[in-house]
Motif scaffolding. Structure first.
Motif, PDB file in Angstrom:
ATOM      1  N   SER A 215      63.692  52.697  10.220  1.00  0.00           N
ATOM      2  CA  SER A 215      62.751  52.405   9.367  1.00  0.00           C
ATOM      3  C   SER A 215      63.288  51.209   8.324  1.00  0.00           C
ATOM      4  O   SER A 215      64.185  51.640   7.522  1.00  0.00           O
ATOM      5  CB  SER A 215      62.628  53.662   8.541  1.00  0.00           C
ATOM      6  N   ASN A 216      62.177  51.081   7.733  1.00  0.00           N
ATOM      7  CA  ASN A 216      62.769  49.540   6.405  1.00  0.00           C
ATOM      8  C   ASN A 216      61.941  50.247   4.871  1.00  0.00           C
ATOM      9  O   ASN A 216      62.856  49.928   4.868  1.00  0.00           O
ATOM     10  CB  ASN A 216      61.489  48.494   6.379  1.00  0.00           C
ATOM     11  N   ASP A 222      59.332  52.441  11.269  1.00  0.00           N
ATOM     12  CA  ASP A 222      57.923  51.181  11.115  1.00  0.00           C
ATOM     13  C   ASP A 222      58.603  49.716  11.956  1.00  0.00           C
ATOM     14  O   ASP A 222      58.500  49.240  11.804  1.00  0.00           O
ATOM     15  CB  ASP A 222      57.493  50.915   9.624  1.00  0.00           C
ATOM     16  N   PRO A 266      54.215  48.195  10.100  1.00  0.00           N
ATOM     17  CA  PRO A 266      54.454  47.435   8.653  1.00  0.00           C
ATOM     18  C   PRO A 266      53.887  46.574   7.998  1.00  0.00           C
ATOM     19  O   PRO A 266      52.725  45.747   8.735  1.00  0.00           O
ATOM     20  CB  PRO A 266      55.780  47.336   9.236  1.00  0.00           C
TER      21      PRO A 266
END
Length: 266
Positions: A215-216, A222, A266
């Protein structure tokens, strides 16, 4: 020394001195070392021995985010203790087999494994593991591991189990993964790179890779990492290949319905 090389291969692997300081009064026994959930701390465990002309090194580490979840910390402690017991048994066999022989590498064993957080979202804590294993010979072997902790269910999952099937997942990521892998292979091999006739056909399958949800933004999964240990996508000298692909609508469509809300493009 094997120990130094193994530490360099691991994310977040500390030196033996730093590990001893982190353990403090807890010592280096193989029991469960979990800090209070009110003040979770990283766990850096080590166990070493030297006898019969041989050496044995063992390191195992996880971050504070794991210690904050007692059931997850217990799960990793059980895996750690099983790996340590297996190493000790293998080392005893090597000491007996090569007793009296002047072969230090034959009687050396090393294991190090470090877990790192790839995603910490409301639903999932996704962990990436990197391992180095030495059982004699010219060099250690390295490998990857992955585990997703489902906060709602309170269970650890294989990341592939988040999807309707391995085939459905691979169909969604195969083209971008193989393109990115080919680019990395070309960069590493330089003038020795030979373009494959069919890049997709010669691309590693999902069974040969380790999937790590990441995950960002911290709110949802994402992106995905597809990790190939040495020998999987190239010669040992090329090292491991780590490829990141974004979560797309096609990936989300391959996610099981009960987990779909925890993913986002994203």
């Amino acid at each position: 020394m094997w120990l130094a090389g193994a530490c360099l291969a691991l994310i977040g692997c500390s030196s033996p001195e730093e590990m001893g300081e982190a353990l403090g009064a807890e010592g280096t026994d193989a029991g469960l070392t979990v800090s209070s959930t009110d003040d979770p701390r990283p766990v850096n465990f080590e166990d070493h021995d030297e006898r019969g002309g041989g050496t044995r090194d063992f390191l195992y580490a996880w971050p504070a985010e794991v210690s904050a979840i007692p059931a997850l910390a217990e799960l990793l402690a059980q895996r750690r203790d099983a790996a340590l017991a297996e190493q000790k048994a293998d080392w005893d066999e090597a000491l007996a087999e090569f007793a009296g022989e002047d072969c230090a590498s034959c009687k050396a064993r090393g294991f190090s494994k470090g877990w790192d957080v790839a995603a910490d979202t409301p639903r999932f804590l996704s962990l990436k593991g990197e391992m180095s294993l030495y059982t004699g010979g010219a060099h250690p072997n390295s490998a990857f591991d992955a585990l997703v902790w489902d906060r709602e269910a309170g269970v650890g999952l294989d990341p592939v189990d988040l999807f309707t099937s391995p085939d459905a997942l691979y169909r969604a990521v195969r083209a971008p993964y193989c393109d990115a892998l080919l680019s990395q292979q070309k960069e590493r091999r330089g003038e020795y790179f030979t373009p494959p006739e069919d890049p997709l056909a010669q691309c590693p399958g999902l069974d040969d890779l380790v999937l790590v949800p990441a995950s960002n933004g911290g709110e949802a999964i994402d992106e995905l990492y597809l990790l190939a240990a040495p020998y999987v996508a190239g010669a040992y000298a090329e090292g491991p290949y780590k490829v990141q692909v974004p979560v797309t609508d096609a990936v989300i469509a391959a996610v099981k319905e009960e987990y779909r809300g925890a993913f986002a493009a994203p």
